[in-house]
Write a protein that holds these residues in place. Structure first.
Motif, mmCIF file in Angstrom:
data_model
loop_
_atom_site.group_PDB
_atom_site.id
_atom_site.type_symbol
_atom_site.label_atom_id
_atom_site.label_comp_id
_atom_site.label_asym_id
_atom_site.label_seq_id
_atom_site.Cartn_x
_atom_site.Cartn_y
_atom_site.Cartn_z
ATOM 1 N N ARG A 137 0.654 -1.184 -0.089
ATOM 2 C CA ARG A 137 0.102 -0.030 -0.104
ATOM 3 C C ARG A 137 0.793 1.184 0.180
ATOM 4 N NH1 ARG A 137 -2.835 0.706 4.814
ATOM 5 N NH2 ARG A 137 -2.114 -1.357 5.650
ATOM 6 N N ALA A 138 2.128 1.326 0.306
ATOM 7 C CA ALA A 138 3.004 2.339 0.401
ATOM 8 C C ALA A 138 2.965 3.106 -0.866
ATOM 9 C CB ALA A 138 4.367 2.087 0.796
ATOM 10 N N ILE A 139 3.216 4.220 -0.886
ATOM 11 C CA ILE A 139 3.683 5.191 -1.992
ATOM 12 C C ILE A 139 5.091 5.724 -1.613
ATOM 13 C CG2 ILE A 139 3.272 7.112 -3.462
ATOM 14 C CD1 ILE A 139 0.520 7.236 -2.505
ATOM 15 N N TYR A 140 6.096 4.920 -2.308
ATOM 16 C CA TYR A 140 7.330 5.207 -2.095
ATOM 17 C C TYR A 140 8.336 5.697 -2.743
ATOM 18 C CZ TYR A 140 12.161 3.144 -0.614
ATOM 19 O OH TYR A 140 13.431 3.210 -0.557
ATOM 20 N N ALA A 141 9.398 6.481 -2.610
ATOM 21 C CA ALA A 141 10.273 7.081 -3.239
ATOM 22 C C ALA A 141 11.578 7.187 -2.504
ATOM 23 C CB ALA A 141 10.156 8.444 -4.035
ATOM 24 N N SER A 142 12.778 7.103 -2.974
ATOM 25 C CA SER A 142 13.998 7.141 -2.326
ATOM 26 C C SER A 142 15.123 8.060 -3.037
ATOM 27 C CB SER A 142 14.789 5.617 -2.336
ATOM 28 O OG SER A 142 14.776 5.430 -3.540
ATOM 29 N N GLY A 143 16.111 8.394 -2.270
ATOM 30 C CA GLY A 143 17.083 9.516 -2.913
ATOM 31 C C GLY A 143 17.724 8.707 -3.786
ATOM 32 N N SER A 144 18.240 7.357 -3.561
ATOM 33 C CA SER A 144 19.090 6.722 -4.510
ATOM 34 C C SER A 144 18.087 5.672 -4.991
ATOM 35 C CB SER A 144 20.107 5.841 -3.820
ATOM 36 O OG SER A 144 21.109 7.090 -3.462
ATOM 37 N N PHE A 191 16.140 2.454 -6.602
ATOM 38 C CA PHE A 191 15.924 0.931 -6.155
ATOM 39 C C PHE A 191 15.201 0.184 -7.440
ATOM 40 C CE2 PHE A 191 16.390 2.290 -1.639
ATOM 41 C CZ PHE A 191 17.207 1.022 -1.303
ATOM 42 N N PRO A 192 15.475 -0.932 -7.846
ATOM 43 C CA PRO A 192 14.859 -1.627 -8.832
ATOM 44 C C PRO A 192 13.632 -1.928 -8.617
ATOM 45 C CG PRO A 192 16.377 -3.027 -7.510
ATOM 46 C CD PRO A 192 16.567 -1.780 -7.042
ATOM 47 N N PRO A 193 12.681 -2.305 -9.345
ATOM 48 C CA PRO A 193 11.234 -2.652 -9.301
ATOM 49 C C PRO A 193 11.140 -3.902 -8.373
ATOM 50 C CG PRO A 193 11.480 -2.162 -11.629
ATOM 51 C CD PRO A 193 12.872 -2.270 -10.879
ATOM 52 N N VAL A 194 10.240 -3.902 -7.383
ATOM 53 C CA VAL A 194 9.775 -4.940 -6.521
ATOM 54 C C VAL A 194 8.576 -5.670 -6.886
ATOM 55 C CG1 VAL A 194 9.341 -5.277 -4.157
ATOM 56 C CG2 VAL A 194 10.871 -3.561 -4.738
ATOM 57 N N GLU A 195 8.817 -7.058 -6.877
ATOM 58 C CA GLU A 195 7.822 -7.908 -7.072
ATOM 59 C C GLU A 195 7.299 -8.449 -5.952
ATOM 60 O OE1 GLU A 195 6.549 -8.966 -10.149
ATOM 61 O OE2 GLU A 195 8.277 -7.890 -11.187
ATOM 62 N N TYR A 196 5.954 -8.116 -5.569
ATOM 63 C CA TYR A 196 5.297 -8.627 -4.207
ATOM 64 C C TYR A 196 3.600 -9.201 -4.759
ATOM 65 C CZ TYR A 196 3.246 -8.069 0.331
ATOM 66 O OH TYR A 196 2.389 -8.339 1.455
ATOM 67 N N GLU A 197 3.657 -10.492 -4.010
ATOM 68 C CA GLU A 197 2.374 -10.967 -4.229
ATOM 69 C C GLU A 197 1.747 -10.994 -5.718
ATOM 70 O OE1 GLU A 197 0.025 -10.334 -0.858
ATOM 71 O OE2 GLU A 197 1.317 -11.634 0.108
ATOM 72 N N GLY A 198 2.842 -11.038 -6.698
ATOM 73 C CA GLY A 198 2.529 -11.207 -8.238
ATOM 74 C C GLY A 198 2.168 -9.742 -8.840
ATOM 75 N N GLN A 199 2.457 -8.549 -8.025
ATOM 76 C CA GLN A 199 2.225 -7.415 -8.670
ATOM 77 C C GLN A 199 3.819 -6.866 -8.722
ATOM 78 O OE1 GLN A 199 -0.119 -4.350 -8.760
ATOM 79 N NE2 GLN A 199 -1.839 -5.063 -7.525
ATOM 80 N N THR A 200 4.042 -6.123 -9.590
ATOM 81 C CA THR A 200 5.398 -5.142 -9.946
ATOM 82 C C THR A 200 5.114 -3.848 -9.420
ATOM 83 O OG1 THR A 200 6.041 -6.624 -11.683
ATOM 84 C CG2 THR A 200 7.384 -4.735 -11.584
ATOM 85 N N GLY A 224 9.857 5.175 -6.980
ATOM 86 C CA GLY A 224 10.289 6.472 -7.700
ATOM 87 C C GLY A 224 11.700 7.089 -7.036
ATOM 88 N N GLN A 225 12.547 8.063 -7.583
ATOM 89 C CA GLN A 225 13.614 8.528 -7.203
ATOM 90 C C GLN A 225 13.448 9.739 -6.711
ATOM 91 O OE1 GLN A 225 17.103 7.938 -9.426
ATOM 92 N NE2 GLN A 225 18.361 9.010 -7.981
ATOM 93 N N SER A 226 13.266 10.338 -5.376
ATOM 94 C CA SER A 226 13.121 11.701 -5.037
ATOM 95 C C SER A 226 14.606 12.263 -4.674
ATOM 96 C CB SER A 226 12.281 11.651 -3.799
ATOM 97 O OG SER A 226 12.041 12.978 -3.314
ATOM 98 N N ASN A 227 15.085 12.798 -5.803
ATOM 99 C CA ASN A 227 16.207 13.387 -6.016
ATOM 100 C C ASN A 227 16.484 14.794 -6.379
ATOM 101 O OD1 ASN A 227 19.414 13.909 -6.737
ATOM 102 N ND2 ASN A 227 19.558 11.871 -5.479
ATOM 103 N N ASN A 228 17.295 15.518 -5.908
ATOM 104 C CA ASN A 228 17.363 16.977 -6.245
ATOM 105 C C ASN A 228 17.724 16.940 -7.869
ATOM 106 O OD1 ASN A 228 20.189 16.578 -5.717
ATOM 107 N ND2 ASN A 228 19.892 17.677 -3.754
ATOM 108 N N ALA A 229 18.466 15.931 -8.206
ATOM 109 C CA ALA A 229 18.653 15.847 -9.921
ATOM 110 C C ALA A 229 17.646 16.208 -10.537
ATOM 111 C CB ALA A 229 19.427 14.631 -10.101
ATOM 112 N N LEU A 272 1.135 8.038 -12.188
ATOM 113 C CA LEU A 272 0.327 7.723 -11.013
ATOM 114 C C LEU A 272 -0.409 6.648 -10.673
ATOM 115 C CD1 LEU A 272 -1.197 11.755 -10.734
ATOM 116 C CD2 LEU A 272 0.389 10.654 -9.348
ATOM 117 N N ASP A 273 -1.127 6.077 -11.783
ATOM 118 C CA ASP A 273 -1.682 4.958 -11.855
ATOM 119 C C ASP A 273 -0.778 3.618 -11.285
ATOM 120 O OD1 ASP A 273 -3.912 5.799 -12.741
ATOM 121 O OD2 ASP A 273 -3.888 5.331 -14.504
ATOM 122 N N ASN A 274 0.502 4.084 -11.684
ATOM 123 C CA ASN A 274 1.513 2.873 -11.271
ATOM 124 C C ASN A 274 2.309 3.341 -10.017
ATOM 125 O OD1 ASN A 274 1.535 1.313 -13.627
ATOM 126 N ND2 ASN A 274 2.773 2.902 -14.658
#
Ligand SMILES: NC(=O)C1=CN([C@@H]2O[C@H](COP(=O)(O)OP(=O)(O)OC[C@H]3O[C@@H](n4cnc5c(N)ncnc54)[C@H](OP(=O)(O)O)[C@@H]3O)[C@@H](O)[C@H]2O)C=CC1
Ligand SMILES: CC(=O)C(=O)O
Ligand SMILES: [Mg+2]
Length: 635
Positions: free
Chosen positions: A510-517, A519-528, A532-537, A576-578
């Motif tokens: 359920r999380a909406i997640y972004a990190s500074g560096s 991360f690759p996509p995550v497979e969790y319970e059949g979903q990918t 996102g990358q939240s970086n000042n770049a 957003l849908d993703n």
């Protein structure tokens, strides 16, 4: 968001106070002095600029005299870009073997037969003449064979030194794949090992030994028409601490993004490291360390060196050079921004750029979460440059949207530092940038306790300490939020407060997640799930382009807000849908053009832009200004 000048003048955030002034203290020509006097006379008793149009017009006139003395291609505003934007045949100075050793002009095997003939290259190259695209394909094959990211980094640095256009073509065409190499996380490891892998200087080193001679040092740099300087003193490199002189990898990396992502020409970019020593014992004992072997200078000695540097920069490059402060320790970072924000075109990426990228992510996230910014509760782990910088920009935006006083807007924003929640009872002992966040609350020691007490809808990690968003913390977020928004901003990957996989699994996806560096996509319970990358770049290349192309002389908070809005507007419904609150980096040059245009529009509106007249279509203009890495034909 259009603001009238009165409401802008009325803002009272620490940012605004620092950056509202436009009077140059050390003008570099008589005409600019006159303009400065005009600016001074246009202030009310609070020092707020009342009418700046006249001033900027005079400054523009004054600046155009300076521009005329620069060895640029004739043609007004486009001068600074003409050499790179042009598609027609170009003259080229070096020839023969020297041409092959000149990274700015070298094309490797791609010199045509005609060029080989005209430039004394016959016999110096094998007969094949590949296209630039084929060269990129070949190099990508080589790079992909390296298993170790640092080897890829070293290969890229070598390419930059060998064939600059090919370096940028490859970086632009494969941005998602190559960003983690030339930028975070690999650049962090490169800085840690910079002494051991050092081969050639990539920027200017200004150490205590050069005190009194900084202008001379600047004049040793081969390029004269500098538009952006990224400078560090290496004291807080990513979340890796004090890396002293080896922090140079950061200005080099940031400036390669100015070019690749923002289209600022490489010859206009200058990486600088100020070396006042290091308190990193490991480096002081390292036989390959490249910096001064002494503990850090502080106080007056530090301030004097920095002041000499800032004065020399303005004297050598004029009023419109952008100085980006990067990865300074927070006490110096805030002081430098406050001290030079009113006299120079300065920008702190860690405080302001990070604030703009996170605010943009929040604006996009609201479309998934619902409500307005004012309806949400924010909790930060980390109350330094990034944490308080982001917090302040969120409060500023809430205050603008709701007309509530800034102090009121700050009330839903809470920060935890290494001593626990920032609360009223700690106020006396807090550093000045934390004081506005000392709200009325019982003392709280741990993040988990703070999460359970405050029940934030948004949790933001800016602590520089890895894995501090524990399973309990993330599960607590998921227990009272349908979609917990979790931003683990600390860099590099090892310092991320939690991984993407942890965020998704501990919240049952359920999380909406972004990190500074990244991360690759995550497979969790059949979903990918694609984090996102939240970086000042996302921000600084476009922001910088906007400032440069409009000839802006001061950074104003409203330009940061303009950058945030432009970035948020690039997030599509499909993103957003993703679950993504940032657009993919593959579109970054288009995104940067939009950011540049919005920033420039704000600068013109505020009367802080000196390149007149204002272009009608700023997006098209930004695009037309961008450096292209394609080879030019040499006549
Ligand atoms: N994603 C992005 O674009 C960006 C990411 N960053 C990252 O953010 C991180 C922090 O940078 P910055 O704000 O400049 O650093 P600062 O040193 O200015 O701030 C760090 C803050 O974290 C707090 N802190 C440290 N350890 C802990 C802990 N164990 N628990 C709680 N709080 C802790 C410090 O507390 P105290 O004040 O008590 O010492 C301080 O308030 C870095 O990793 C950096 O890479 C920075 C800029 C941009
Ligand atoms: C991204 C960045 O500026 C930092 O981590 O310091
Ligand atoms: Mg930084």
């Amino acid at each position: 968001m259009i603001q009238n000048k009165a409401s802008i003048a009325g803002l009272s955030s620490p940012f605004s106070d620092r950056q509202r002034g436009i009077v140059p203290k050390a003008p570099c020509s008589l005409k600019i002095k006159a303009a400065a006097a005009a600016a001074a006379s246009n202030r009310d008793r609070n020092g707020t600029v009342l009418a700046v149009e006249t001033v900027t017009k005079e400054m523009a006139e004054a600046e155009s005299l300076i521009d005329d003395s620069q060895p640029t291609v004739a043609g007004g505003i486009r001068d600074a870009y003409g050499e790179d934007a042009a598609t027609e045949d170009q003259p080229v100075t070096p020839c023969g073997y020297s041409l092959l050793r000149d990274p700015r002009h070298n094309k490797g095997l791609a010199f045509t037969d005609k060029e080989r003939d005209a430039h004394y290259l016959l016999g110096l190259l094998p007969p094949s003449v590949p296209s630039q695209e084929l060269q990129v394909k070949k190099l990508m094959n080589i790079i992909r064979q390296y298993q170790v990211p640092l080897q890829k980094y070293m290969y890229m640095m070598d390419l930059q030194e060998r064939n600059e256009r090919l370096f940028y073509k490859l970086l632009i065409d494969h941005v998602e794949e190559m960003l983690p190499i030339v930028y975070t996380p690999t650049v962090g490891e490169a800085c840690q090992k910079y002494g051991s892998i050092f081969s050639r200087p990539q920027g200017l080193y200004i150490s205590l030994k050069e005190k009194g001679r900084i202008l001379e040092v600047l004049r040793n740099w081969p390029e004269k028409n500098i538009q952006v300087i990224v400078v560090t003193d290496g004291q807080r490199i990513l979340g890796l601490g004090d890396l002293g002189c080896q922090g140079m990898g950061i200005p080099v990396g940031k400036l390669s993004l100015y070019t690749a992502l923002g289209g600022v020409r490489p010859s206009a970019c200058l990486p600088i490291t100020i070396d006042v020593g290091t308190n990193n014992e490991k480096l002081l004992d390292d036989e390959f360390y490249i910096g001064l072997r002494q503990r850090r200078a502080t106080g007056q000695e530090y301030d004097e060196l920095l002041h000499e540097f800032m004065t020399a920069v303005k004297q050598n490059y004029g009023e419109r050079v952008l100085v980006q402060f990067e990865d300074f320790a927070n006490h110096n970072a805030f002081d430098l921004l406050a001290k030079y924000g009113t006299t120079h075109l300065v920008f702190n990426d860690d405080i302001q750029g990070t604030a703009a990228v996170v605010l943009s992510g929040l604006m996009a996230a609201l479309k998934l979460l619902g409500g307005t910014l004012a309806d949400h509760r924010f909790l930060f782990l980390g109350a330094g440059e990034a944490g308080t910088g982001i917090a302040e920009l969120i409060a500023l935006e809430i205050s603008k949207q709701t007309q509530m006083p800034l102090d009121e807007a700050r009330k839903n924003i809470w920060l935890v530092d290494s001593k626990g929640l920032i609360v009223e009872s700690r106020k006396e002992s807090l550093q000045h940038f934390k004081k506005p966040w000392a709200h009325d609350h019982e003392p709280v020691e741990t993040l988990l306790e703070a999460v359970n007490d405050i029940k934030p809808t948004v949790l933001i990690g800016t602590s520089g300490v890895g894995r501090t968003f524990t399973q309990e913390v993330v599960e607590a977020m998921a227990s009272f939020n349908e979609k917990p928004l979790i931003l683990a901003l600390s860099n590099p990957t090892s310092q991320s407060e939690c991984t993407a996989e942890q965020a998704y699994t501990w919240t049952n996806g359920r999380a909406i997640y972004a990190s500074g560096s990244p991360f690759p996509p995550v497979e969790y319970e059949g979903q990918t799930y694609v984090p996102g990358q939240s970086n000042n770049a996302y921000i600084f290349p476009g922001l910088g382009l906007g400032l440069i192309m409009s000839g802006t002389i001061r950074v104003h908070d409203d330009m940061l807000l303009a950058a945030s809005e432009a970035l948020a507007a690039q997030v599509t419904q499909e993103n957003l849908d993703n679950g993504q609150i940032y657009p993919p980096f593959t579109n970054i040059r288009k995104i940067s053009a939009h950011i540049a245009a919005n920033v420039a529009a704000k600068a013109y509106e505020l009367g802080l832009a000196t390149r007149l007249p204002r272009p009608k279509d700023l997006v098209a203009y930004a695009e037309s200004c961008m450096y292209s890495p394609s080879y030019r034909n040499y006549r």
